[in-house]
Design an enzyme around this catalytic site. Structure first.
Site, PDB file in Angstrom:
ATOM      1  N   GLY A 296       0.657  21.314 -98.345  1.00 33.59           N
ATOM      2  CA  GLY A 296       0.825  19.944 -99.089  1.00 33.59           C
ATOM      3  C   GLY A 296      -0.570  19.604 -99.959  1.00 33.59           C
ATOM      4  O   GLY A 296      -1.424  20.549-100.100  1.00 33.59           O
ATOM      5  N   SER A 297      -0.709  18.329 -99.895  1.00 36.78           N
ATOM      6  CA  SER A 297      -1.747  17.793-100.917  1.00 36.78           C
ATOM      7  C   SER A 297      -3.342  18.060-100.326  1.00 36.78           C
ATOM      8  O   SER A 297      -4.079  18.112-101.011  1.00 36.78           O
ATOM      9  CB  SER A 297      -1.839  16.366-100.962  1.00 36.78           C
ATOM     10  OG  SER A 297      -0.483  15.982-101.724  1.00 36.78           O
ATOM     11  N   THR A 298      -3.221  18.472 -98.947  1.00 34.76           N
ATOM     12  CA  THR A 298      -4.579  18.919 -98.706  1.00 34.76           C
ATOM     13  C   THR A 298      -5.089  20.182 -99.241  1.00 34.76           C
ATOM     14  O   THR A 298      -6.284  20.525 -99.465  1.00 34.76           O
ATOM     15  CB  THR A 298      -4.546  19.215 -96.811  1.00 34.76           C
ATOM     16  OG1 THR A 298      -3.645  19.910 -96.813  1.00 34.76           O
ATOM     17  CG2 THR A 298      -4.489  17.875 -96.306  1.00 34.76           C
ATOM     18  N   ALA A 299      -3.999  20.978 -99.822  1.00 36.35           N
ATOM     19  CA  ALA A 299      -4.751  22.194-100.398  1.00 36.35           C
ATOM     20  C   ALA A 299      -5.039  21.973-101.893  1.00 36.35           C
ATOM     21  O   ALA A 299      -5.603  22.677-102.482  1.00 36.35           O
ATOM     22  CB  ALA A 299      -3.268  23.105-100.624  1.00 36.35           C
ATOM     23  N   LYS A 300      -5.085  20.540-102.235  1.00 36.32           N
ATOM     24  CA  LYS A 300      -5.713  20.355-103.465  1.00 36.32           C
ATOM     25  C   LYS A 300      -7.219  20.546-103.403  1.00 36.32           C
ATOM     26  O   LYS A 300      -7.909  20.511-104.571  1.00 36.32           O
ATOM     27  CB  LYS A 300      -5.157  18.767-103.781  1.00 36.32           C
ATOM     28  CG  LYS A 300      -4.006  18.535-104.232  1.00 36.32           C
ATOM     29  CD  LYS A 300      -3.465  17.123-104.401  1.00 36.32           C
ATOM     30  CE  LYS A 300      -1.981  16.964-104.839  1.00 36.32           C
ATOM     31  NZ  LYS A 300      -1.596  15.538-104.824  1.00 36.32           N
TER      32      LYS A 300
END
Length: 575
Positions: free
Chosen positions: A302-306
């Site tokens: 999810g957004s941690t992969a940003k």
């Protein structure tokens, strides 16, 4: 003619006897002695396992093994009576072994010393009581998924116990008794003994105090949110040393075959509804309980992969600090309308604000500018296409698109952490490299091996330390991730006076639309030169499921204890 044949035959026999008596005499004499010797094994104590501060986390408990030697039994009923009296075994089970004609039958292993002494004091012919060792874990369930356990033969089965089995296993000794042709021990010959050699000790990178802090926090949120499980890894991002590895519910290492509450009775596949999922066997349940999600399972970050998307974009010069974006609340990609979590949109944003807001449309734009080649180059450099090689068994492979199959929609969704899966340990390793100045670190749990007899120490080596991103990009990422916690979506992870960087995520599990989520937060401190990085995952929480709302505060509470414990002082320059 007959006399000549007789003479030749006699000559052959004499020659053979001469060969056997003179040239092979020692060999056959030794074999004859062996026929009148009975050997009983003496188990070597297994090496201890320590945490980084010298606390024993795996030890040995002195026990006994009870056996019978059929040829020495004088009264079978007496033998059976004594063994039935002191051992938790049926009369029928013991009788079957006592009556069996063999050189030695083991009746019971891992018998406590007091019981063994009582049997020994009965002085019943045919019963042997030998010293033995059983693995003992002083902290019971603490760090169970990382430590693992041994089997009845003291051989490693899971966790560190199996990875370092060859180090921890000693060399067994033996007790040898001389017997007559019927197998009766001869009183005039004393037993000879070869002492066992203990296994080597293992010192790990784990810190029991940090493990306790995180475990307590994990159980608290597990209960409050009625989640399937809560997982966490705490690591030194500078060198890859793992301080703690938590996956609750944990299990009791001293009773590893006893199922604990919290594990499903059904095998749930992502494409199978729970109501029709097949029932689990007892072994399935145990394997599920023992499974270390941190290394053996994959998830969509999810957004941690940003963090990774933005790192790749900065490295490829696709964006810089002056880049700006506009978010209307969605982005059209081919025939898809992919929305932002803020459906009304964020409007105009700087690069830092896009990260602080965790804006999907902005990151789809960043991914588009970076391109598939640019993104995949850094996925590879940061370890998404290979196992970390962590010194624990069962590491899973990531699930990634083949580069040639990545179209605009796949690129867009990958840019904000969907449509690919990695393990938590892979993600921790990747983010460590992003924030530590740009060098790769192999996550590991072993630190050194000590020979208990000589005191010799051998430091374990794990390689790594390749420069995978530039120090400048790393510095930019630390600064922006600090802003995420200070003012953005990760503000619930902030602590007054401390410089903390991090990123939240709320990733929907497959299949979409089932309302099942993984809420997560990854945080590190101090933000300018981190010495601790922690990833926390909450699997399928009930009620509120946003990572910034439920995961970030847990890491905050953990750091309230851990940062002072590590001697990290407050910083006047903190936000």
């Amino acid at each position: 003619m007959v006399l000549i044949l007789v003479f030749l035959a006699a000559l052959v026999i004499v020659g053979r006897l001469t060969y056997i008596m003179i040239f092979k005499g020692e060999y056959y004499s030794s074999r004859a002695d062996e026929l009148h010797e009975r050997e009983r094994s003496v188990k070597a104590p297994r090496g201890r396992i320590y945490d980084r501060n010298g606390n024993i986390i795996a030890d040995n408990k002195a026990v006994c093994s009870i056996s019978v030697i059929h040829s020495q039994i004088e009264n079978e009923d007496q033998v059976i009576s004594i063994l039935t009296k002191y051992l938790d075994k049926s009369d029928e089970e013991i009788r079957k072994k006592v009556e069996k004609v063999s050189s030695r039958e083991i009746i019971a292993s891992n018998v406590d010393r007091e019981t063994g002494r009582k049997i020994e004091m009965a002085e019943v012919a045919g019963i042997k009581v030998d010293e033995d060792y059983k693995r003992n874990y002083p902290y019971d369930s603490l760090a169970s998924k990382a430590i693992g356990f041994t089997g009845g033969d003291n051989q490693g089965i899971l966790g560190m116990e199996v990875t370092y089995d060859s180090v921890l296993t000693g060399t067994n000794g033996s007790i040898n008794a001389v017997t007559d042709a019927k197998g009766i021990e001869l009183a005039e010959y004393a037993e000879s003994r070869i002492e066992a050699v203990p296994g080597k000790d293992l010192v790990t990178t784990l810190d029991i105090n940090i493990q306790k802090y995180i475990t307590q926090a994990a159980y608290k949120v597990l209960e409050e949110k009625k989640a399937n499980r809560v997982c966490a890894i705490s690591i030194n991002p500078q060198n890859g040393e793992i301080y703690a590895m938590v996956d609750v519910p944990e299990y009791d290492l001293n009773n590893p075959f006893e199922l604990v509450e919290g594990y499903s009775d059904t095998l749930n596949d992502e494409d199978v509804q729970e109501s029709v999922a097949p029932a689990m066997s007892q072994m399935d349940k145990l394997n599920n309980m023992w499974r270390n999600y941190n290394i053996s399972d994959t998830y969509e970050p999810g957004s941690t992969a940003k963090i990774i998307t933005l790192t790749a974009a900065l490295e490829n010069k696709a964006v810089d600090s002056s880049s700006s974006f506009y978010c209307p609340g969605y982005k059209i990609v081919e025939d898809r309308r992919i929305r932002c979590h803020k459906t009304t949109g964020h409007g105009s944003e700087t690069l830092e604000q896009a990260l602080m807001n965790s804006c999907n449309p902005a990151f789809m734009e960043i991914g588009e500018r970076t391109g598939v080649d640019g993104l995949y180059t850094y996925y590879r450099k940061l370890g998404f296409f290979e196992e970390c090689g962590i010194d624990l068994p069962g590491e899973a492979h990531s699930i990634m698109h083949k580069k040639e199959n990545v179209g605009p929609v796949e690129l867009a969704t990958m840019s904000f952490g969907q449509s690919f899966q990695i393990t938590p340990i892979q993600f921790v390793a990747a983010v460590s490299a992003v924030v530590n100045g740009g060098h790769s670190v192999p996550p590991h749990i072993g630190q050194k091996v000590i020979d208990p007899e000589s005191g010799t120490e051998s430091i374990l080596e794990f390689g790594g330390n390749d420069q995978v991103i530039t120090a400048d990009t790393s510095a930019q990422m630390r600064k922006m991730l600090e802003a995420v916690v200070a003012e953005g979506s990760g503000i619930n992870g902030s602590i007054e006076g401390y410089r903390i960087g991090g990123k939240t995520a709320t990733s929907e599990k497959l299949p979409r639309g089932t309302g099942r989520y993984i809420s997560s937060f990854i945080g590190f401190a101090p933000a300018d030169k981190p010495v601790i990085l922690t990833l926390l995952l909450i699997d399928e929480p009930e009620g509120t499921y946003y990572g910034g709302t439920i995961a970030a505060p847990v890491v905050r509470d953990i750091y309230l204890n851990i940062l002072p414990y590590l001697g990290i002082d407050k910083d006047s320059n903190a936000y």
